[in-house]
Design a protein around this motif. Structure first.
Motif, PDB file in Angstrom:
ATOM      1  N   LYS A   1      -3.850  23.756  43.925  1.00 23.90           N
ATOM      2  CA  LYS A   1      -4.080  24.249  45.284  1.00 23.90           C
ATOM      3  C   LYS A   1      -4.312  23.104  46.262  1.00 23.90           C
ATOM      4  CE  LYS A   1      -5.944  28.126  46.172  1.00 23.90           C
ATOM      5  NZ  LYS A   1      -6.735  29.325  46.360  1.00 23.90           N
TER       6      LYS A   1
ATOM      7  N   GLU B   1      -0.392  20.910  46.458  1.00 25.31           N
ATOM      8  CA  GLU B   1       0.836  21.563  46.935  1.00 25.31           C
ATOM      9  C   GLU B   1       1.045  21.360  48.438  1.00 25.31           C
ATOM     10  OE1 GLU B   1       3.324  23.486  45.492  1.00 25.31           O
ATOM     11  OE2 GLU B   1       2.631  23.370  43.430  1.00 25.31           O
ATOM     12  N   PRO B   2       0.047  21.567  49.298  1.00 23.49           N
ATOM     13  CA  PRO B   2       0.276  21.308  50.726  1.00 23.49           C
ATOM     14  C   PRO B   2       0.553  19.839  51.026  1.00 23.49           C
ATOM     15  CG  PRO B   2      -1.697  22.632  50.427  1.00 23.49           C
ATOM     16  CD  PRO B   2      -1.263  22.194  49.073  1.00 23.49           C
ATOM     17  N   ILE B   3      -0.036  18.941  50.254  1.00 23.84           N
ATOM     18  CA  ILE B   3       0.220  17.509  50.443  1.00 23.84           C
ATOM     19  C   ILE B   3       1.676  17.199  50.131  1.00 23.84           C
ATOM     20  CG2 ILE B   3      -0.327  15.224  49.514  1.00 23.84           C
ATOM     21  CD1 ILE B   3      -3.208  16.170  49.207  1.00 23.84           C
TER      22      ILE B   3
ATOM     23  N   THR C   1       4.150  19.305  50.211  1.00 24.58           N
ATOM     24  CA  THR C   1       4.988  19.937  51.231  1.00 24.58           C
ATOM     25  C   THR C   1       5.077  19.053  52.463  1.00 24.58           C
ATOM     26  OG1 THR C   1       4.335  22.113  50.434  1.00 24.58           O
ATOM     27  CG2 THR C   1       5.293  21.998  52.641  1.00 24.58           C
ATOM     28  N   ARG C   2       3.968  18.459  52.861  1.00 23.69           N
ATOM     29  CA  ARG C   2       3.969  17.601  54.038  1.00 23.69           C
ATOM     30  C   ARG C   2       4.709  16.291  53.765  1.00 23.69           C
ATOM     31  NH1 ARG C   2       1.344  17.708  59.045  1.00 23.69           N
ATOM     32  NH2 ARG C   2       0.133  19.480  58.379  1.00 23.69           N
TER      33      ARG C   2
ATOM     34  N   SER D   1       2.708  12.696  59.479  1.00 25.18           N
ATOM     35  CA  SER D   1       2.474  13.242  58.134  1.00 25.18           C
ATOM     36  C   SER D   1       1.886  12.174  57.211  1.00 25.18           C
ATOM     37  CB  SER D   1       3.756  13.820  57.552  1.00 25.18           C
ATOM     38  OG  SER D   1       4.753  12.844  57.469  1.00 25.18           O
TER      39      SER D   1
ATOM     40  N   TYR E   1      -6.269  12.661  53.407  1.00 26.72           N
ATOM     41  CA  TYR E   1      -6.639  13.368  52.185  1.00 26.72           C
ATOM     42  C   TYR E   1      -6.824  12.419  51.008  1.00 26.72           C
ATOM     43  CZ  TYR E   1      -5.584  17.994  54.068  1.00 26.72           C
ATOM     44  OH  TYR E   1      -5.589  19.151  54.788  1.00 26.72           O
TER      45      TYR E   1
ATOM     46  N   GLY F   1       9.161  25.009  47.067  1.00 26.42           N
ATOM     47  CA  GLY F   1       7.752  25.094  46.686  1.00 26.42           C
ATOM     48  C   GLY F   1       7.643  24.968  45.184  1.00 26.42           C
TER      49      GLY F   1
END
Length: 171
Positions: free
Chosen positions: A46, A49-51, A53-54, A62, A69, A92
């Motif tokens: 969790k 995954e957003p990292i 994606t960016r 970005s 982070y 994804g």
């Protein structure tokens, strides 16, 4: 009750948990695969995954957001130089969690978390599985039928040769 609590606190205070996830994310980016407990792997999924994606678009903004982070220049550079272009087309699901069983010392659930596009063994195993399909068995049976057919043709050829010899002797 845990209504509305969306993430696992991992029995740590927030600073310790953030540091843990940051260090695990850096290790995952640099090594492409790490072994940890199952709850930590799920929490890391969790978190990362957003990292990832960016990281698909290589812009200064970005890069700065991801650096906030991770706090590690080497990991950010590797993320944008190697990992980002490789996952650019993937919509994804950048990481995979594989359960390994239980750790002998404390019986904790152990899992491997890995980047999906960097697993060479998973890409190599479908080829091995393709060799073990029913088609191969049919080839073996077709080989036996071919062998039987060749035996029949050789028998017919020998019979014809014998008939020809008998006709010659009669003349």
């Amino acid at each position: 009750m845990r209504h509305g609590k969306k993430f696992n606190h991992l029995s740590r205070k927030s600073g310790h948990r953030k540091a843990l996830l940051r260090n695990m994310a850096i290790a995952l980016i640099t090594h492409k695969r790490i072994k940890t407990t199952l709850p930590k792997a799920k929490a890391l999924r969790k978190f990362i995954e957003p990292i990832l994606t960016r990281a698909k678009d290589n812009t200064t903004h970005s890069r700065r957001v991801i650096f906030s982070y991770l706090q590690n220049k080497d990991a950010v550079n590797e993320l944008f130089d190697q990992v980002g272009p490789k996952i650019a087309e993937r919509p994804g699901g950048y990481v995979r969690i594989l359960k390994m069983g239980f750790r002998p010392s404390d019986a904790a659930d152990v899992a491997i978390i890995e980047l999906v596009d960097y697993n060479e063994t998973a890409e190599a195993t479908p080829e091995a599985d393709k060799k073990r399909t029913r088609r191969r068995r049919k080839k073996k049976s077709s080989e036996t039928t071919e062998a039987v057919a060749t035996e029949e043709t050789t028998e017919e050829a020998t019979e014809e040769a014998a008939d020809n010899e008998e006709e010659k002797t009669e003349e």
